[in-house]
Design a protein around this motif. Structure first.
Motif, PDB file in Angstrom:
ATOM      1  N   TYR A  95     114.177  25.280  64.298  1.00  0.00           N
ATOM      2  CA  TYR A  95     113.483  24.993  63.040  1.00  0.00           C
ATOM      3  C   TYR A  95     114.051  25.755  61.841  1.00  0.00           C
ATOM      4  CZ  TYR A  95     109.647  23.735  59.962  1.00  0.00           C
ATOM      5  OH  TYR A  95     108.905  23.226  58.928  1.00  0.00           O
ATOM      6  N   CYS A 153     115.242  23.975  58.348  1.00  0.00           N
ATOM      7  CA  CYS A 153     114.750  24.319  57.005  1.00  0.00           C
ATOM      8  C   CYS A 153     115.916  24.484  56.028  1.00  0.00           C
ATOM      9  CB  CYS A 153     113.928  25.604  57.083  1.00  0.00           C
ATOM     10  SG  CYS A 153     113.339  26.220  55.486  1.00  0.00           S
ATOM     11  N   GLN A 213     109.210  18.367  55.853  1.00  0.00           N
ATOM     12  CA  GLN A 213     110.199  18.534  54.791  1.00  0.00           C
ATOM     13  C   GLN A 213     109.547  18.903  53.467  1.00  0.00           C
ATOM     14  OE1 GLN A 213     112.847  14.968  55.113  1.00  0.00           O
ATOM     15  NE2 GLN A 213     114.297  16.477  55.885  1.00  0.00           N
ATOM     16  N   GLN A 272     109.139  22.559  53.699  1.00  0.00           N
ATOM     17  CA  GLN A 272     110.395  23.315  53.718  1.00  0.00           C
ATOM     18  C   GLN A 272     111.022  23.472  52.341  1.00  0.00           C
ATOM     19  OE1 GLN A 272     112.605  20.936  56.524  1.00  0.00           O
ATOM     20  NE2 GLN A 272     112.165  22.304  58.242  1.00  0.00           N
TER      21      GLN A 272
END
Length: 404
Positions: A108, A112, A213, A216
């Motif tokens: 992850y 990001c 998203q 992020q």
């Protein structure tokens, strides 16, 4: 060839006709043939094939008298590529869910960084030289937990999405392979199975991708996952969670087709007998993921734009529309608050950065996908092997108890 409910997709000897003759003779005598070994009705080891002496061709059957000692001390080979039909779907789903959750959670932070590096107009505080520079800056300026913000929603989506993904892939792959050329791996079947599995995977995963998203992005306005979901629902409606679905499919269908074909091809080279071989699964998965990721990066940039609805990119579109059509066009453009559709996303990316913009974040995408697919395949094959082994051992114990 069937043996105790397992369907073998590989032969244990290379001499044509040897296995079929032994199998026929074993069936008539109440024995079973499995993985180069002859088993009695209780699963005990009776015989095998051993090479002849130098100068002789083929293999010679070597029979052993079945005794309680040999029956209990020698376990038959487990062919985890041929699962029992009644347990195959649940096994694939469980192994796939675990693999998907581990893959996305472990990778992850890199995901990001990829999302931020694909920004068409990054803010001054979100301009990075490379992946490691991005991670250092994010941790230093936004805190150590910032790179994993939103990982919980991805874990919730990845479990069911990958369960459907691997179960559908295995089912269609074996069905098509048997229809095209029984007992032989088919690249066409692998590609079609990957495409069909992607449709189900993305339907379950797309809402989680949108929320992930949004969380992020640099200076994300959302306090948490629930705040992001509620805000999207209130302002854009449920359609916001599937605005990028067609783009996601357009990207992932060729990605997964290339990914699965490459993985299965590399498995034929590195692991021709399709045994459980962790190193071959890791290498095949990593190379397949890297190739597919590099080839589909332009579509991934468009998908990121549709998911994040980057404000600077929308302002560029509005400014161009205002310049081209005057005051009336400016009023109309100000009401157009969304980038929708793959074609509009392509035009927006090209207008803001030309052809190089389509490959923004390609380094981060490859760095993300290589370990990601390696983790996914190695974890999936490991759990499939363990679950299948335990199912087979329980079946053998049940057969022995029934014969007593």
């Amino acid at each position: 060839m069937e043996a105790d409910g397992f369907v073998s997709r590989r032969t244990s000897v290379e001499t044509p006709g040897v296995e079929s003759r032994v199998t026929g003779a074993a069936a008539g005598a109440g024995f079973r043939w499995m993985g180069g070994r002859l088993l009695d009705t209780t699963g005990g080891f009776v015989g095998s094939l051993s090479p002849r002496m130098a100068g002789e061709q083929g293999f010679a059957p070597v029979l052993h008298r079945a005794t309680p000692e040999t029956s209990t001390s020698i376990e038959p080979e487990i062919d985890y590529e041929g699962l029992p039909q009644e347990a195959a779907t649940t096994t694939h789903m469980l192994a796939g869910a675990v693999a998907g959750i581990m893959e996305h959670c472990l990778m992850y932070p890199i995901d990001c960084v990829k999302t931020r590096m694909q920004s068409l107009h990054p803010e001054p505080g979100a301009r990075y030289r490379n992946v490691m520079d991005a991670l250092r800056q994010i941790v230093r300026t936004e805190g150590v937990w910032r790179p994993i913000r939103g990982v919980n929603v991805l874990a919730v989506g990845a479990g069911p999405a990958h369960a459907l993904y691997f179960a559908c892939y295995e089912k269609i792959k074996f069905s098509l392979s048997d229809a095209i050329h029984p007992g032989v791996n088919s690249h066409f079947a692998n590609g079609v199975a990957g495409c069909m599995a992607t449709v189900l995977h993305d339907a379950a995963m797309n809402p989680a991708e949108v929320v992930k998203q949004r969380m992020q992005m640099f200076n994300s306005p959302y306090r948490g996952v629930l705040d992001c979901v509620g805000s999207l629902w209130r302002h854009d409606g449920p359609a916001a969670f599937y605005r990028s679905y067609t783009t996601q499919l357009t990207m992932n269908v060729p990605f997964q087709a290339l990914h699965f074909i490459t993985y299965e091809y590399l498995q034929e080279l590195l692991n021709p007998h399709r045994q459980y071989n962790p190193s071959s699964h890791v290498v095949s998965g990593a190379l397949a993921g890297a190739l597919a990721a590099a080839a589909t990066t332009p579509l991934d940039v468009c998908k990121t734009l549709l998911n994040t609805q980057e404000a600077q990119a929308i302002h560029v579109i509005q400014a161009e529309a205002a310049t081209a059509s005057g005051a009336v066009g400016a009023a109309a453009a100000s009401g157009s608050r969304h980038i929708s559709g793959l074609c509009e996303a392509f035009r927006t990316v090209y207008r803001t950065g030309g052809m190089p913009a389509f490959f923004k974040g390609v380094q981060a995408r490859i760095i993300y996908q290589m370990p990601s697919t390696a983790i996914s395949w190695s974890v999936y094959e490991f759990f499939k092997y363990i679950i299948t082994k335990r199912q087979h051992e329980r079946r053998l114990r049940g057969d022995r108890d029934g014969d007593k």
